[in-house]
Design a protein around this motif. Structure first.
Motif, short mmCIF file in Angstrom:
data_model
loop_
_atom_site.label_atom_id
_atom_site.label_comp_id
_atom_site.label_asym_id
_atom_site.label_seq_id
_atom_site.Cartn_x
_atom_site.Cartn_y
_atom_site.Cartn_z
N SER A 530 0.83 -1.21 0.00
CA SER A 530 0.00 0.00 0.00
C SER A 530 0.86 1.26 0.00
CB SER A 530 -0.94 0.00 1.20
OG SER A 530 -0.22 0.17 2.41
N GLN A 533 2.08 1.81 -3.50
CA GLN A 533 1.04 2.40 -4.34
C GLN A 533 0.97 3.91 -4.13
OE1 GLN A 533 -2.12 -0.08 -2.92
NE2 GLN A 533 -1.99 -1.50 -4.65
N GLU A 534 1.19 4.34 -2.90
CA GLU A 534 1.21 5.78 -2.62
C GLU A 534 2.35 6.46 -3.37
OE1 GLU A 534 -0.55 5.30 1.93
OE2 GLU A 534 1.59 5.62 1.57
N ALA A 536 3.82 5.28 -6.18
CA ALA A 536 3.53 5.20 -7.62
C ALA A 536 2.53 6.26 -8.03
CB ALA A 536 3.03 3.81 -7.98
N ALA A 537 1.54 6.51 -7.19
CA ALA A 537 0.51 7.50 -7.53
C ALA A 537 1.07 8.90 -7.63
CB ALA A 537 -0.61 7.46 -6.48
N VAL A 556 1.94 -3.38 -8.26
CA VAL A 556 2.53 -2.10 -8.65
C VAL A 556 3.70 -2.40 -9.57
CG1 VAL A 556 3.71 -0.02 -7.87
CG2 VAL A 556 1.86 -0.99 -6.49
#
Length: 608
Positions: A530, A533-534, A536-537, A556
């Motif tokens: 998670s 993902q933060e 990558a965003a 990811v």
């Protein structure tokens, strides 16, 4: 680390073997022995303790012969006795061995079923018997050795003599170093160039999986596939008072690659492989069930080893752990419990802040334990318990093999504490000991990733900053990975617990910020994903260090990915340290910094 030497000479070799072994004393040992081919027969002399004891044996019972092998041994399988000392003998074969044969129990039963009577407690003896059985079946010595090498699992270096073969010696290495020395009508084998320095300066270092057939006329080297190969013969400037880089460009590279060997040596001093138990080195009896709290203090990389150990002691032993950086610990007047244990971790054993913290704890009536690489150091001398890490001399300023050996010793202590405190069953202890016994093999697997990791160096070298993230025992590794990158390449890097990303560091994430994530597929892997993902965003670049299951479950697309083997949880921190070391090393080499002596740093910090 124990030592090996072999000589095909032009004069009696017994005194030369002993002199060469003296140059390997720095590796540590508790027994020694030599063997020669004398009038076609294999004859040996062995002694417990220091080399002077072996010299006394030889004075009373001299040994002739112009071909011989010698060995200094640290006890692994079996106590330090004359019977367990090397060389080990079978019919017509003598062997000296460094390392650990991991499948020796299986092989021992095989030779027993063939009618062989074993005379030692060691794993090494079985190698001599296997070769002897192959020779008896009709194979030539060279073919017999080739057949046996393929069946051995673990890390080892070997030197082998045969009866009626005055002009033959065979050596082999896998995970444990071995050098070939070239003389004029003479040939030599040694654990390193230091042992061979009085005889020759023409040295060739066997590569991983190589084995060599020596005669006085020269050497024929084969790779792990039994294909004849050539290895560079180089001129060595090493003397008996110098360390040698061998084939490596830097000491740090050599020390990274020594880790399979030194890890094997370290765990062998704390684990009873045959019984699946942890046992402290002699003179260090301690019962963890008698204490209520453990205090750990150290500096730099050693502090991160201690921080990893906090997870282990609290999980496996349910023992509360307080840990602090020594430079803070010594000044904050921490309340301490008389009789509780304080552990101080230091490669050199001379670190000023750590020593001051030790003395503070001693004044408070605590039992003092030292996890050190130098048993004669001040910290060791002032401690009640000394837990050597057996890493051998570490020349590179940035700690590599000392760090992983510290972890290996601390993991062993945590398992022992868990058993003594009743939190681990006998079966659980055996399982954890089994996992730790495989450290050398896992380390060798990790080192095979070096070509992939080296390819990341140009990418990393273009960055000015980096974040390292990890959870659980991967958090201290994130701190250590960031420290290594800072030390060697001078790239600013910070390590964080992955869950802390959103509490501040996420503000730094953009397309120019690499985020290196240490995440084996474990119980907290999904939480770490998670955080990825933060990143990558927000356009951050991700380099993921994980295993096959982790790669499949990532969800990811990492910009860079290094896949390690699937590992037991207790082993993962030690093995994941290696790719982080290699990444920092190759980045620094690519950038042209001084890898072995980074600016402003010293190996041992003996001032505040």
């Amino acid at each position: 680390m124990c030592g090996i030497v072999g000589i095909l000479g032009q004069k009696p070799v017994a005194p030369l073997l002993v002199d060469a072994l003296k140059r390997l004393e720095y590796r540590g040992y508790d027994s020694a022995g030599i063997a020669t081919v004398q009038d076609g027969k294999l004859v040996r002399r062995r002694a417990k303790g220091k080399l002077r004891n072996l010299e006394a044996v030889l004075e009373d019972n001299p040994l002739g012969g112009m071909s011989g092998i010698g060995h200094t041994r640290w006890a692994t399988h079996g106590a330090p006795t004359v019977e367990n000392a090397h060389p080990h003998a079978s019919d017509g074969v003598m062997v000296v061995h460094n390392g650990i044969i991991e499948n020796f129990l299986e092989l021992r039963e095989e030779v027993r079923s063939a009618g062989v009577k074993l005379s030692t407690e060691t794993d090494s003896e079985v190698v001599a018997h296997l070769i002897s059985l192959e020779v008896k079946s009709g194979k030539a010595p060279q073919d017999a050795v080739a057949a046996v090498l393929g069946r051995l699992k673990g890390a080892f270096s070997l030197a082998i003599l045969f009866a009626d073969q005055d002009d033959l010696m065979i050596g082999a290495r896998r995970g444990s170093p071995l050098a070939v020395g070239y003389g004029e009508g003479e040939m030599f084998l040694g654990s390193d160039a230091i042992a061979l320095s009085p005889f020759t300066d023409r040295i060739s270092y066997l590569e991983e999986g190589d084995w060599v057939v020596l005669a006085r006329a020269g050497a024929q080297i084969f790779d792990e596939n039994n294909t004849a190969v050539e290895r560079l013969v180089q001129t060595s400037s090493v003397s008996s008072t110098m360390m040698d880089k061998g084939n490596y460009r830097h000491f740090m590279a050599k020390e990274i690659h020594e880790q399979p060997e030194v890890l094997g040596h370290a765990i062998s001093q704390y684990l009873k492989f045959n019984e699946g138990k942890v046992a402290l080195p002699e003179g260090n009896d301690f019962d963890f069930s008698k204490i209520n709290r453990l205090v750990i203090s150290a500096c730099g990389t050693a502090y991160y080893a201690g921080l990893t150990a906090k997870y282990w002691f609290e999980k496996y032993a349910r023992l509360p752990v307080d840990i602090d950086i020594a430079s803070e610990f010594r000044y904050r007047e921490m309340p301490l419990g008389e009789g509780d244990l304080a552990l101080f971790i230091s490669q050199s054993g001379e670190t000023a802040d750590t020593l001051a913290s030790l003395r503070y704890c001693k004044e408070q009536g605590m039992t003092i334990g030292a996890v050190v690489n130098v048993p004669e150091s001040t910290i060791a001398r002032e401690s009640d318990l000394v837990f050597p890490i057996f890493a051998g001399p570490e020349i590179g300023v940035a700690s590599t093999k000392a760090f992983t050996c510290q972890l290996a010793v601390l993991a062993s202590l945590a398992v022992l504490a868990g058993r003594q405190r009743g939190n681990l069953s006998e079966e659980q202890e055996k399982e954890l000991v089994g996992a730790l016994s495989e450290l050398p093999a896992h380390a060798m697997q990790a080192l095979k990733l070096e070509p992939e990791i080296e390819k990341l160096a140009p990418w990393m070298s273009k960055k000015h900053h980096a974040l390292f993230l990890g959870r659980g025992t991967s958090f201290p590794l994130a701190l250590e990975g960031a420290l290594k990158l800072k030390e060697l390449s001078y790239i600013h890097a910070e390590g964080y617990a992955a869950g802390e990303l959103k509490h501040g560091p996420i503000a730094l994430i953009d397309e120019n910020m690499p985020v290196l994530v240490v995440a084996p597929f474990d119980g907290v892997y999904e939480k770490t994903v998670s955080n990825m993902q933060e990143v990558a965003a927000r356009g951050g670049e991700i380099a993921l260090f994980t295993d096959e299951k982790g790669a499949e479950a990532a969800g990811v697309a990492a910009d860079q990915m290094i896949i390690l083997p699937e590992l037991p949880e207790i082993v993962a921190p030690l093995i994941y340290a290696l790719p982080l070391q290699m990444l920092s090393y190759h980045t620094a080499v690519f950038m042209g910094t001084d890898v072995d002596q980074p600016r402003n740093l010293a190996k041992s910090v003996t001032v505040e």
